[in-house]
Write an enzyme that holds these catalytic residues in place. Sequence first.
Site, mmCIF file in Angstrom:
data_model
loop_
_atom_site.group_PDB
_atom_site.id
_atom_site.type_symbol
_atom_site.label_atom_id
_atom_site.label_comp_id
_atom_site.label_asym_id
_atom_site.label_seq_id
_atom_site.Cartn_x
_atom_site.Cartn_y
_atom_site.Cartn_z
ATOM 1 C CB THR A 1 43.243 -14.418 -28.562
ATOM 2 O OG1 THR A 1 42.708 -15.288 -29.514
ATOM 3 C CG2 THR A 1 44.661 -14.597 -28.301
ATOM 4 N N GLY A 2 40.026 -14.925 -27.059
ATOM 5 C CA GLY A 2 38.858 -14.358 -26.905
ATOM 6 C C GLY A 2 37.862 -14.490 -28.135
ATOM 7 C CE LYS A 3 40.276 -18.473 -32.028
ATOM 8 N NZ LYS A 3 41.395 -18.549 -30.942
ATOM 9 C CB THR A 4 34.400 -18.416 -27.917
ATOM 10 O OG1 THR A 4 35.398 -19.521 -28.442
ATOM 11 C CG2 THR A 4 33.179 -19.185 -27.609
ATOM 12 N N PRO B 1 44.852 -19.775 -29.500
ATOM 13 C CG PRO B 1 45.331 -21.974 -28.842
ATOM 14 C CD PRO B 1 45.682 -20.606 -29.580
ATOM 15 C CD GLU C 1 66.952 -24.237 -14.795
ATOM 16 O OE1 GLU C 1 66.637 -23.203 -15.424
ATOM 17 O OE2 GLU C 1 66.549 -25.248 -14.934
HETATM 18 P P1 ADP Z 1 39.114 -18.569 -27.884
HETATM 19 O O1 ADP Z 1 37.895 -19.114 -28.360
HETATM 20 O O2 ADP Z 1 39.800 -17.431 -28.634
HETATM 21 O O3 ADP Z 1 40.336 -19.568 -27.496
HETATM 22 P P2 ADP Z 1 37.706 -17.732 -25.495
HETATM 23 O O4 ADP Z 1 36.737 -16.718 -26.386
HETATM 24 O O5 ADP Z 1 37.075 -19.094 -25.291
HETATM 25 O O6 ADP Z 1 38.904 -17.876 -26.421
HETATM 26 O O7 ADP Z 1 38.325 -17.067 -24.228
HETATM 27 C C1 ADP Z 1 38.064 -17.931 -22.770
HETATM 28 C C2 ADP Z 1 38.020 -16.908 -21.708
HETATM 29 O O8 ADP Z 1 39.115 -16.064 -21.557
HETATM 30 C C3 ADP Z 1 36.740 -16.105 -21.935
HETATM 31 O O9 ADP Z 1 35.653 -16.540 -21.585
HETATM 32 C C4 ADP Z 1 37.336 -14.858 -21.105
HETATM 33 O O10 ADP Z 1 36.918 -15.143 -19.873
HETATM 34 C C5 ADP Z 1 38.625 -14.696 -21.268
HETATM 35 N N1 ADP Z 1 39.250 -13.781 -22.422
HETATM 36 C C6 ADP Z 1 39.647 -14.001 -23.540
HETATM 37 N N2 ADP Z 1 40.204 -13.261 -24.215
HETATM 38 C C7 ADP Z 1 39.730 -12.199 -23.519
HETATM 39 C C8 ADP Z 1 39.445 -10.805 -23.713
HETATM 40 N N3 ADP Z 1 39.999 -10.370 -24.894
HETATM 41 N N4 ADP Z 1 39.058 -10.036 -23.027
HETATM 42 C C9 ADP Z 1 38.533 -10.353 -21.785
HETATM 43 N N5 ADP Z 1 38.265 -11.945 -21.544
HETATM 44 C C10 ADP Z 1 39.150 -12.543 -22.352
HETATM 45 ZN ZN ZN Z 2 67.302 -25.960 -19.514
HETATM 46 MG MG MG Z 3 37.214 -20.890 -28.533
#
Ligand code: ADP
Ligand code: ZN
Ligand code: MG
Length: 656
Positions: free
Chosen positions: A242-245, A240, A461
């Site tokens: 990582t920027g798939k959407t 989650p 700790e």
């Molecule tokens: P996923 O769909 O993989 O869970 P999202 O695409 O929804 O992740 O990412 C959420 C937000 O995090 C994006 O709108 C962006 O602002 C930031 N983000 C995530 N990955 C990247 C990336 N590789 N480069 C730049 N921004 C990113």
């Molecule tokens: Zn501990």
């Molecule tokens: Mg997503």
Amino acid sequence: MPSKGKNSWSPNQQNKPDKNQGDPNKKPGMPEGFKFRFSLGYVLIALIAVSFFNYFLFRSDNTVVPYSTFKDKIRTGEIKRVEIDINYYTGYTDARSSEPASPLPATAKPGVVYKTVPVTDPEFTALMDQKGVVYSASPREGSAILSLLLNWVLPFAIMFFLWRTVMSRFMGSNSNVLAFGQNRATVVAEGDIKTRFTDVAGVDEAKAELVEVVDFLKNPQKYTEIGGKIPKGVLLVGPPGTGKTLLARAVAGEANVPFFKMSGAEFVEMFVGVGAARVRDLFKQAREKAPCIIFIDEIDALGKSRMSGMIGGNDEREQTLNQLLVEMDGFDSTSGLILVAATNRPDVLDPALLRPGRFDRQVLVDRPDMIGREEILKIHTKTIKMDPSVDLSKIARSTPGFVGADLANVVNEAALLAVRAGRKKVKEEDFQNAIEKVVAGLEKKNRMINPKEKQIVAVHETGHAITAAFTPGADPVRKISIVPRGFGALGYTLQMPLEDRYLVTKEELLGQIDVLLGGRAAEELVFHSISTGAANDIARSTDIARRMITDYGMSEKFRNVALTKRGGSIPGMPQIADPYATKEYSEDTQRYIDEEIASIVDERYKHVQNLLIQKKDMLDRISALLLEKEVIEETEFAALTAELTSPSAAAASSKA
Ligand code: ADP
Ligand code: ZN
Ligand code: MG
């Protein structure tokens, strides 16, 4: 509901709303499933509304006179005109408005008006003829239609409204029951998407794969001429955030084509067949708009393996999935329609989805490496006023394991912290604090812990930190803190790897277990008792030990044998703990695994105890300092361990 202890119901108790007797977490007044009281309220309101309506519509402006009086008024010649209607005879004292060329509209009030409720009286018309009264039996049409409406249509309308309200409550969603089979408003194609590939960083392999998809959408003939086949479906796989959407949007933005977005969960509905109809409709719309992209986010909700999961399966989901497979087979890759889907659970996906001709291209969207993190930070700091001294590469170095969404969060937090400190520009320290905040949750300086607890936390700790310092290959300690953070963490030892890691050796796994056990071992050594504070450590160390045996084949008896099977996992994809992972072993093996886990953990615990006994002096000194200062930073900790290491031990741990 265990709180309902009283069996005797007093009358006034019955009348009270039962919000205090049910589940305390529930919002008062919310219906629990189908609640009769709830619909009754609506019926009452409707009834009142109807009678109100009725009252106003049929309210006579004039006093209704007895029939005999009405007849008298005709006899005396007072009434000159009569309108006969289903309900009333209305008599007017002037005849003006009855003339066709009347200047007054029929609704105007002419003269005095009498009304009466008619009785059966055959002589009535004769009397009127005799008196020369103008009479007409044309009922006002409006009122006839109105009464029809009120008597027939309105009740149905109310019943329908009630049914719909109750149904939608009952289903726990605001979906329009009547609109099933059709699309929801959310599935409109988005056009003119602003996201570009330059907005996504750190996922270069994924981008490279998707550039081809964009090119295909832009000039399909280039590919069709040569006879090449373009994938129908691209599956973006990765943790989650990582920027798939973001990537899917960038593809649509770069290709400048419409973008249909839907999430897997939206297809799965209350009624069997609705999701399937929705899939059909989505593809129909998309075909009309081609070239375009259909994006199904979180496809695992829809495409879960038909075998796994709950007993009996889920008919609706299966039908929807089948429909999706049918649609995917049905379209030709030359039609300019490309299906993109995203998931962070590729292991639970139905294998049918991954077959050639379906999602045959799988793109790994992995956690960014250091350079990638720096690129992502650059993107997100573009709009932020930063002090020139801020070194983004340093920030990237101190955030291993962070995904794009975390980094976006760090940048935002840093900006907020700068504002809070009254600065005009974001400084390095804001970023460092933001990282900590994101790592460990919000600082809660004002939470009270009693001194004894604080002492235990400090020892615990310090136990982690010292174990880490003297475990070869363990990640260096960046910070020890007993400032409570987030939900429930009383203190923490922050370890950061020096570099991104992709492989872990057996020794390092054992080292991780050691460090996790260090907290409890220190507590036991100092206080001769153990506390619940180590629960999370125990869970994590047990998990590592278990996976060493079941997944990594690191036990004596089952050397190089995997004991669990994970469905449909993709090579290169980090393994995710899978509740549905099937056990592929017997009861005996289960017993062996349990015993082996216990023996690994026990052996490591003894080892850590021995280590800490040797370092008891160091443990006491550092924990006392930690109790005083609350936070010990990396350099200070390194200096302390070096200083306190006895000459004999110094050779063994030259790294400290
Ligand atoms: P996923 O769909 O993989 O869970 P999202 O695409 O929804 O992740 O990412 C959420 C937000 O995090 C994006 O709108 C962006 O602002 C930031 N983000 C995530 N990955 C990247 C990336 N590789 N480069 C730049 N921004 C990113
Ligand atoms: Zn501990
Ligand atoms: Mg997503």
